[in-house]
Design a protein around this motif. Structure first.
Motif, PDB file in Angstrom:
ATOM      1  N   SER A  36      33.769 -17.584 -64.690  1.00 32.66           N
ATOM      2  CA  SER A  36      33.563 -17.311 -63.275  1.00 32.66           C
ATOM      3  C   SER A  36      34.760 -16.544 -62.731  1.00 32.66           C
ATOM      4  O   SER A  36      35.798 -16.430 -63.377  1.00 32.66           O
ATOM      5  CB  SER A  36      33.387 -18.611 -62.492  1.00 32.66           C
ATOM      6  OG  SER A  36      34.616 -19.310 -62.415  1.00 32.66           O
ATOM      7  N   MET A  39      35.416 -13.751 -55.875  1.00 33.19           N
ATOM      8  CA  MET A  39      35.048 -12.410 -55.433  1.00 33.19           C
ATOM      9  C   MET A  39      36.305 -11.736 -54.913  1.00 33.19           C
ATOM     10  O   MET A  39      36.970 -12.252 -54.018  1.00 33.19           O
ATOM     11  CB  MET A  39      33.980 -12.486 -54.352  1.00 33.19           C
ATOM     12  CG  MET A  39      33.278 -11.192 -54.119  1.00 33.19           C
ATOM     13  SD  MET A  39      32.413 -10.679 -55.614  1.00 33.19           S
ATOM     14  CE  MET A  39      31.929  -9.059 -55.142  1.00 33.19           C
ATOM     15  N   LYS A  64      24.458  -7.434 -56.400  1.00 34.27           N
ATOM     16  CA  LYS A  64      23.930  -8.767 -56.101  1.00 34.27           C
ATOM     17  C   LYS A  64      22.407  -8.732 -56.017  1.00 34.27           C
ATOM     18  O   LYS A  64      21.730  -9.593 -56.582  1.00 34.27           O
ATOM     19  CB  LYS A  64      24.490  -9.291 -54.778  1.00 34.27           C
ATOM     20  CG  LYS A  64      25.928  -9.710 -54.808  1.00 34.27           C
ATOM     21  CD  LYS A  64      26.282 -10.353 -53.467  1.00 34.27           C
ATOM     22  CE  LYS A  64      27.533  -9.791 -52.907  1.00 34.27           C
ATOM     23  NZ  LYS A  64      27.878 -10.319 -51.590  1.00 34.27           N
ATOM     24  N   ALA A  71      26.102 -15.926 -57.409  1.00 36.04           N
ATOM     25  CA  ALA A  71      26.981 -16.945 -56.843  1.00 36.04           C
ATOM     26  C   ALA A  71      26.406 -18.315 -57.177  1.00 36.04           C
ATOM     27  O   ALA A  71      25.209 -18.543 -57.026  1.00 36.04           O
ATOM     28  CB  ALA A  71      27.093 -16.782 -55.341  1.00 36.04           C
ATOM     29  N   ARG A  75      31.498 -20.053 -56.714  1.00 36.32           N
ATOM     30  CA  ARG A  75      32.139 -19.135 -57.665  1.00 36.32           C
ATOM     31  C   ARG A  75      31.152 -18.021 -57.990  1.00 36.32           C
ATOM     32  O   ARG A  75      29.949 -18.187 -57.844  1.00 36.32           O
ATOM     33  CB  ARG A  75      32.517 -19.847 -58.975  1.00 36.32           C
ATOM     34  CG  ARG A  75      33.539 -20.941 -58.820  1.00 36.32           C
ATOM     35  CD  ARG A  75      34.922 -20.454 -58.472  1.00 36.32           C
ATOM     36  NE  ARG A  75      35.492 -19.673 -59.556  1.00 36.32           N
ATOM     37  CZ  ARG A  75      36.600 -18.958 -59.449  1.00 36.32           C
ATOM     38  NH1 ARG A  75      37.248 -18.906 -58.323  1.00 36.32           N
ATOM     39  NH2 ARG A  75      37.059 -18.281 -60.458  1.00 36.32           N
ATOM     40  N   TRP A  76      31.651 -16.907 -58.449  1.00 39.22           N
ATOM     41  CA  TRP A  76      30.820 -15.767 -58.817  1.00 39.22           C
ATOM     42  C   TRP A  76      30.744 -15.647 -60.323  1.00 39.22           C
ATOM     43  O   TRP A  76      31.687 -15.975 -61.034  1.00 39.22           O
ATOM     44  CB  TRP A  76      31.406 -14.485 -58.227  1.00 39.22           C
ATOM     45  CG  TRP A  76      31.173 -14.404 -56.768  1.00 39.22           C
ATOM     46  CD1 TRP A  76      31.994 -14.888 -55.788  1.00 39.22           C
ATOM     47  CD2 TRP A  76      30.039 -13.852 -56.124  1.00 39.22           C
ATOM     48  NE1 TRP A  76      31.431 -14.658 -54.562  1.00 39.22           N
ATOM     49  CE2 TRP A  76      30.234 -14.012 -54.736  1.00 39.22           C
ATOM     50  CE3 TRP A  76      28.885 -13.225 -56.572  1.00 39.22           C
ATOM     51  CZ2 TRP A  76      29.307 -13.563 -53.806  1.00 39.22           C
ATOM     52  CZ3 TRP A  76      27.968 -12.775 -55.642  1.00 39.22           C
ATOM     53  CH2 TRP A  76      28.185 -12.952 -54.274  1.00 39.22           C
TER      54      TRP A  76
END
Length: 169
Positions: A36, A39, A64, A71, A75-76
């Motif tokens: 992760s 951003m 996205k 997401a 976390r991304w």
């Protein structure tokens, strides 16, 4: 991020142009052990890419909406299918590893920072790419961050030899 995922981000990910590819590589380079990342701020990315903050925001939004970035729990994650290791073409041997002593010497000479942008996620770049006959010794190496090294690729010319900055200092 695993090497396979980084290679995927640099070569096979379905991006909509070089800005998205740069963003993806930037994010892939900064992932944590759980794959992760936080951003990043748009301003440093825009400065690195030489585009407006709005262009970065739009590119991230497109990524996205296409499901390339996800997401989960604050976390991304990059939605990357981990590709199998890439086989080398017949007759091609893997690149030689840089001697640790040489690596230390090069980093020291270059001030432990990327000679192009001043970043710190360092790698060693062949000024004249090995694939184009460049030597594999100290005389042909320079310190670049992973993003700048990827951006430079196999470009040739004095404008891509950032060691001049060190020589003038």
């Amino acid at each position: 991020m695993s090497m396979e995922s980084l290679v995927w981000a640099m070569t096979s990910a379905r991006t909509d142009g070089p800005l998205e590819r740069l963003i993806l590589i930037y994010l892939a380079d900064g992932t944590q052990s759980d794959e992760s990342f936080a951003m990043p701020e748009e301003e440093p990315l825009a400065e690195l890419a030489g585009v407006s903050v709005e262009a970065v925001i739009n590119a991230v939004d497109r990524m996205k909406s296409r499901g390339l970035l996800e997401a989960q729990a604050g976390r991304w994650y990059i939605a990357s299918p981990i590709a199998p290791p890439i086989a080398l073409p017949p007759g091609r041997s893997p690149k030689a590893q840089i001697d640790p002593e040489d690596r230390d010497w090069i980093y020291e000479r270059d001030g432990h920072q990327c000679l192009r942008c001043g970043g710190a996620a360092l790698s060693i770049d062949h000024v004249i790419p090995e694939s184009l006959g460049g030597p594999t010794d100290r005389t042909n190496f320079q310190t670049l961050c992973r993003v700048c090294n990827s951006w430079k690729g196999t470009k040739l010319g004095a404008e891509f030899d950032y060691r001049r900055k060190v020589a003038r200092s």
